[in-house]
Design an enzyme around this catalytic site. Structure first.
Site, PDB file in Angstrom:
ATOM      1  N   HIS A  77     -21.254  21.622  61.303  1.00 13.88           N
ATOM      2  CA  HIS A  77     -20.404  21.529  60.114  1.00 13.88           C
ATOM      3  C   HIS A  77     -19.589  20.241  60.184  1.00 13.88           C
ATOM      4  O   HIS A  77     -19.045  19.878  61.228  1.00 13.88           O
ATOM      5  CB  HIS A  77     -19.495  22.752  60.060  1.00 13.88           C
ATOM      6  N   ASN A 129     -15.009  16.933  54.322  1.00 15.97           N
ATOM      7  CA  ASN A 129     -15.454  18.297  54.575  1.00 15.97           C
ATOM      8  C   ASN A 129     -15.830  18.950  53.241  1.00 15.97           C
ATOM      9  O   ASN A 129     -14.959  19.215  52.419  1.00 15.97           O
ATOM     10  CB  ASN A 129     -14.316  19.065  55.262  1.00 15.97           C
ATOM     11  N   CYS A 184     -17.003  27.718  55.241  1.00 13.84           N
ATOM     12  CA  CYS A 184     -17.769  26.587  55.789  1.00 13.84           C
ATOM     13  C   CYS A 184     -18.960  27.041  56.643  1.00 13.84           C
ATOM     14  O   CYS A 184     -19.823  26.233  56.976  1.00 13.84           O
ATOM     15  CB  CYS A 184     -16.872  25.660  56.590  1.00 13.84           C
TER      16      CYS A 184
HETATM   17  O1  UT7 Z   1     -13.878  23.715  57.981  1.00 13.89           O
HETATM   18  C1  UT7 Z   1     -12.812  23.749  58.898  1.00 13.89           C
HETATM   19  C2  UT7 Z   1     -11.746  22.888  58.288  1.00 13.89           C
HETATM   20  N1  UT7 Z   1     -10.662  22.492  59.071  1.00 13.89           N
HETATM   21  C3  UT7 Z   1     -10.684  21.642  60.116  1.00 13.89           C
HETATM   22  O2  UT7 Z   1     -11.669  21.219  60.642  1.00 13.89           O
HETATM   23  C4  UT7 Z   1      -9.354  21.194  60.607  1.00 13.89           C
HETATM   24  C5  UT7 Z   1      -9.229  21.110  62.099  1.00 13.89           C
HETATM   25  N2  UT7 Z   1      -7.977  20.486  62.433  1.00 13.89           N
HETATM   26  C6  UT7 Z   1      -7.806  19.153  62.374  1.00 13.89           C
HETATM   27  O3  UT7 Z   1      -8.737  18.440  62.080  1.00 13.89           O
HETATM   28  C7  UT7 Z   1      -6.456  18.589  62.698  1.00 13.89           C
HETATM   29  O4  UT7 Z   1      -5.609  19.620  63.152  1.00 13.89           O
HETATM   30  C8  UT7 Z   1      -5.834  17.852  61.494  1.00 13.89           C
HETATM   31  C9  UT7 Z   1      -6.611  16.592  61.212  1.00 13.89           C
HETATM   32  C10 UT7 Z   1      -5.836  18.756  60.260  1.00 13.89           C
HETATM   33  C11 UT7 Z   1      -4.390  17.498  61.784  1.00 13.89           C
HETATM   34  O5  UT7 Z   1      -4.323  16.721  62.973  1.00 13.89           O
HETATM   35  P1  UT7 Z   1      -3.182  17.031  64.061  1.00 13.89           P
HETATM   36  O6  UT7 Z   1      -3.379  16.083  65.133  1.00 13.89           O
HETATM   37  O7  UT7 Z   1      -3.302  18.509  64.389  1.00 13.89           O
HETATM   38  O8  UT7 Z   1      -1.867  16.690  63.258  1.00 13.89           O
HETATM   39  P2  UT7 Z   1      -0.606  17.595  62.893  1.00 13.89           P
HETATM   40  O9  UT7 Z   1      -0.959  18.597  61.834  1.00 13.89           O
HETATM   41  O10 UT7 Z   1      -0.009  18.139  64.166  1.00 13.89           O
HETATM   42  O11 UT7 Z   1       0.362  16.535  62.284  1.00 13.89           O
HETATM   43  C12 UT7 Z   1       0.844  15.451  63.064  1.00 13.89           C
HETATM   44  C13 UT7 Z   1       1.685  14.543  62.192  1.00 13.89           C
HETATM   45  C14 UT7 Z   1       2.793  15.288  61.450  1.00 13.89           C
HETATM   46  O12 UT7 Z   1       3.931  14.445  61.429  1.00 13.89           O
HETATM   47  P3  UT7 Z   1       5.171  14.709  62.422  1.00 13.89           P
HETATM   48  O13 UT7 Z   1       5.650  16.101  62.127  1.00 13.89           O
HETATM   49  O14 UT7 Z   1       4.590  14.573  63.812  1.00 13.89           O
HETATM   50  O15 UT7 Z   1       6.140  13.625  62.054  1.00 13.89           O
HETATM   51  C15 UT7 Z   1       2.237  15.420  60.045  1.00 13.89           C
HETATM   52  O16 UT7 Z   1       3.259  15.533  59.081  1.00 13.89           O
HETATM   53  O17 UT7 Z   1       0.880  13.922  61.178  1.00 13.89           O
HETATM   54  C16 UT7 Z   1       1.480  14.122  59.895  1.00 13.89           C
HETATM   55  N3  UT7 Z   1       0.436  14.190  58.886  1.00 13.89           N
HETATM   56  C17 UT7 Z   1      -0.021  13.115  58.213  1.00 13.89           C
HETATM   57  N4  UT7 Z   1       0.326  11.812  58.255  1.00 13.89           N
HETATM   58  C18 UT7 Z   1      -0.343  10.962  57.430  1.00 13.89           C
HETATM   59  C19 UT7 Z   1      -0.243  15.285  58.483  1.00 13.89           C
HETATM   60  N5  UT7 Z   1      -1.142  14.929  57.543  1.00 13.89           N
HETATM   61  C20 UT7 Z   1      -1.020  13.600  57.363  1.00 13.89           C
HETATM   62  C21 UT7 Z   1      -1.678  12.666  56.533  1.00 13.89           C
HETATM   63  N6  UT7 Z   1      -1.327  11.373  56.589  1.00 13.89           N
HETATM   64  N7  UT7 Z   1      -2.678  13.036  55.675  1.00 13.89           N
END
Ligand code: UT7
Length: 319
Positions: free
Chosen positions: A246, A276, A113
């Site tokens: 980005h 993204n 990216c």
């Molecule tokens: O070019 C660089 C690319 N990457 C990025 O920019 C990513 C940077 N990171 C982020 O944007 C965030 O970390 C995410 C958006 C990817 C994730 O957000 P988060 O607040 O860190 O969520 P998490 O991974 O800790 O997940 C929280 C909950 C989990 O459920 P439980 O275990 O709390 O019950 C996940 O299973 O959200 C759940 N979850 C979803 N729920 C609905 C994860 N993905 C999804 C989804 N829809 N798509």
């Protein structure tokens, strides 16, 4: 001598695919979760079999048209991509062939990216050295090809697309400062850890990410690298007319703007509609803001990228 941007172009394949569309396809997700955590409402996904060179070619043709430059006159073509058509030849060579250019130096840059900011910095150095006069720099990706559609934590975040710029050697100010950095010790937090070996895929051919680690790293280095290029150019972050970070996540974009003291209305945002698109995200956002008249000649624009590797980079330019 400066490297000056004289044309921009971009291309998004097909129609927008909304968060509800993804849920309707059987992904265990919902619009509220995706919008709250990322700001993404829709993205574009290329038809199966569509390649980065096909998307990049259209973006390049649009940038060449705006610049009023013939493809034959280019002496440098760089494509930033992590989803090349083939292992080789490079996507840049494929686009060169389709454009009908012969003889330009032509290669791909793989910095995920941050790829477009790397490619722009490399092209700028070629031009400033006096060795090259007219460059085409493209960011083109079909990330949909490397997504695990059973991993809801990653598959909802990405989209496909391409953006391009044409640069020429000029005495009028253009790119004022660039920076490129990496920290390979962080390779495990965002990667596609597979390969082809003996005709078989070995390892995991899908994108894997530790989202929270990526989030923290991204906000820190995007602020640091913005300060670095401003300092090199003798400017303050408050002197920037437009910030184009980005486009990965609206919360990363807003946190970066806040850390830099750049007003929200000076930040170009496309992540809500594009998702993204990795190396394509910055040139896609740049082209949108140039074509709708927000970015005007003489304004200071700060582009920055961050991605797998970990890599990060920036370019500060006078448009
Ligand atoms: O070019 C660089 C690319 N990457 C990025 O920019 C990513 C940077 N990171 C982020 O944007 C965030 O970390 C995410 C958006 C990817 C994730 O957000 P988060 O607040 O860190 O969520 P998490 O991974 O800790 O997940 C929280 C909950 C989990 O459920 P439980 O275990 O709390 O019950 C996940 O299973 O959200 C759940 N979850 C979803 N729920 C609905 C994860 N993905 C999804 C989804 N829809 N798509």
């Amino acid at each position: 001598m400066f490297a000056r941007l004289i044309g921009t172009g971009s291309y998004l394949p097909g129609n927008p695919v909304t968060n509800d569309d993804l849920a309707a396809r059987g992904i265990d997700t919902n619009d509220e979760w995706i919008v709250t955590r990322t700001g993404i409402r829709s993205r574009y996904l290329a038809e199966h079999g569509t390649t980065s060179s096909e998307l990049g070619l259209i973006a390049a043709q649009r940038a060449l048209e705006m610049a009023a430059v013939q493809a034959a006159d280019l002496d440098l073509i760089i494509v930033a991509t992590s989803t090349p058509d083939f292992i080789f030849p490079s996507t840049a060579c494929l686009i060169q062939g389709k454009l009908g250019n012969k003889g330009a130096a032509t290669f791909d840059v793989q910095a995920v990216c941050a790829g477009f900011t790397y490619a722009l910095g490399i092209a700028e150095k070629f031009i400033r050295s006096g060795s090259h006069k007219k460059a085409l720099v493209i960011g083109a990706e079909v990330f949909s090809r490397i997504l695990d559609w059973n991993d809801r934590g990653t598959c909802v975040l990405f989209g496909d697309g391409a953006g391009a710029v044409v640069l020429e050697a000029s005495e009028t100010p253009g790119i004022l400062a660039t920076a490129m950095h990496a920290d390979g010790s962080q390779n495990g937090i965002l990667n596609v850890p597979g390969q082809i070996c003996g005709g078989q895929v070995t390892g995991d051919p899908f994108l894997r990410m530790d989202g929270q680690a990526v989030f923290k790293f991204a906000v820190r280095v995007l602020a640091d690298v913005a300060h670095e290029v401003c300092q090199t150019a003798g400017l303050q972050t408050q002197d920037i007319d437009w910030l184009i970070p980005h486009q990965a996540n609206i919360r990363i974009i807003e946190a970066t703007g806040k850390k830099l003291g750049v007003d929200r209305d000076k930040v170009i945002v496309t992540v809500d509609r594009h998702g993204n698109t990795s190396a394509a995200s910055v040139p896609l956002a740049l082209d949108e803001a140039v074509r709708d008249g927000r970015i005007k000649r003489g304004q200071k624009v700060l582009l920055e990228g961050v991605g797998g590797g970990f890599t990060w980079g920036a370019a500060l330019l006078e448009f």
